[in-house]
Design an enzyme around this catalytic site. Structure first.
Site, PDB file in Angstrom:
ATOM      1  N   ASN A 143      -5.505  -1.801   8.758  1.00 24.33           N
ATOM      2  CA  ASN A 143      -5.664  -0.939   9.922  1.00 24.33           C
ATOM      3  C   ASN A 143      -5.620  -1.785  11.177  1.00 24.33           C
ATOM      4  OD1 ASN A 143      -8.535  -1.826  10.478  1.00 24.33           O
ATOM      5  ND2 ASN A 143      -8.782  -0.994   8.426  1.00 24.33           N
ATOM      6  N   HIS A 164      -9.638 -14.364   3.197  1.00 25.98           N
ATOM      7  CA  HIS A 164      -9.779 -15.747   3.646  1.00 25.98           C
ATOM      8  C   HIS A 164     -10.778 -15.811   4.797  1.00 25.98           C
ATOM      9  CE1 HIS A 164      -6.067 -16.844   1.461  1.00 25.98           C
ATOM     10  NE2 HIS A 164      -6.373 -18.108   1.719  1.00 25.98           N
TER      11      HIS A 164
END
Length: 298
Positions: free
Chosen positions: A152, A116
């Site tokens: 991460n 997004h």
């Protein structure tokens, strides 16, 4: 040609007014903060774009790249809805030829995420129906860009920037205008007919002490910052997406974002809270946590 017996051929029922899909979307409001923050547009007139308004946000799409050059969203932190389910599916924008949008063919059977650009929950505020519509609107392919699928710390930082800024930098009214997009560079590696961007940018605008302020950020997903792009991508396998690295998030001068993207960011470079240092090694500040962000002029 539509057959005469097709339901579409009959047009709208008598006494009704036909409205094209998404025709009622007002889009990003450049006066949302009370001071103008214009929609970012290419500074080079030869770069063609299509402006697509949605609910509380707008996408500036580059048909030649089949993805956005920029997006802009209004975030009202006091009216955000926290529990809007993620039940929507990605779809093409019917206002634009599908050939100018990067659809599911880009993301099918590989390691790429549909990232997004306008974060799903950012425009989800206001009355329930309005918020639901905003949530649905974020799931248009025009609001997506390919990103590394590995989660991460850098990705966590990037995804939480708006929340952090709403909590700590918006001068009690908890409003933000957030501009985001991929860095569209001619050298971006091609994959399935689409060039995959290696970096993304974000600029947040808000009021601080009654005046307009801004901060800028870059997310880098290139495989290795210590090597040039050609060498870093040499390990790519035929038919596979380009190798992408762990996300590295930097706070950068807003002026650098404007130069990097060739976008007109209006007044925002001049109200940047990050001091511009002369040493290149110090100019971009890599973030290990949100506490590293500079939100006051030193």
């Amino acid at each position: 040609m539509i057959p005469s017996d097709s339901p579409r051929a009959a047009g709208p029922a008598a006494g009704t007014t036909f409205r094209p899909p998404l025709a009622d979307r007002a889009g990003y409001d450049e006066h949302f903060l009370g001071v103008p923050v214009p929609l970012p547009m290419p500074s080079r007139p030869e770069v063609a774009t299509v402006v697509l308004p949605y609910t509380h946000f707008t996408v500036v799409l580059r048909p030649d790249r089949r993805m956005a050059a920029a997006t802009a969203v209004c975030i009202d932190g006091r009216r955000l809805l926290d529990h809007v389910p993620r039940e929507s599916s990605w779809q093409f924008d019917p206002r634009l030829d599908k050939a100018h949008q990067a659809g599911n063919d880009l993301y099918r059977d590989n390691s790429l995420d549909k990232g997004h650009l306008v974060r799903r929950l950012d425009p989800v505020w206001g009355a329930a129906a309005e918020a639901d519509q905003a949530n649905e609107d974020t799931f248009h392919y025009t609001n997506a860009a390919p990103q590394a699928d590995v989660f991460n710390q850098g990705k966590k930082l990037w995804q939480g920037l708006e929340n952090y800024l709403l909590d700590h930098a918006a001068d009690f009214d908890r409003k933000l205008a957030v501009l985001t997009g991929p860095v569209l560079h001619d050298s971006d590696p091609p994959y399935r007919g689409v060039q995959v961007p290696l970096r993304f940018w974000k600029v947040a605008a808000f009021l601080q002490d009654g005046a307009l302020a801004a901060t800028g950020y870059v997310l880098d997903q290139s495989p290795d910052l210590t090597r040039d792009a050609e060498r870093a991508l040499a390990g790519a396998q035929a038919g596979a997406p380009p190798p992408l690295g762990a996300f590295r998030t930097f706070q950068v001068p807003v002026r650098d974002v404007a130069e990097l993207t060739s976008l007109d960011l209006g007044p925002l470079p001049d109200v940047d809270l990050m001091p511009v240092t002369l040493a290149p090694a110090e100019r971009w500040k890599r973030l290990a946590s949100h506490d590293d962000i500079v939100l006051r002029r030193g």
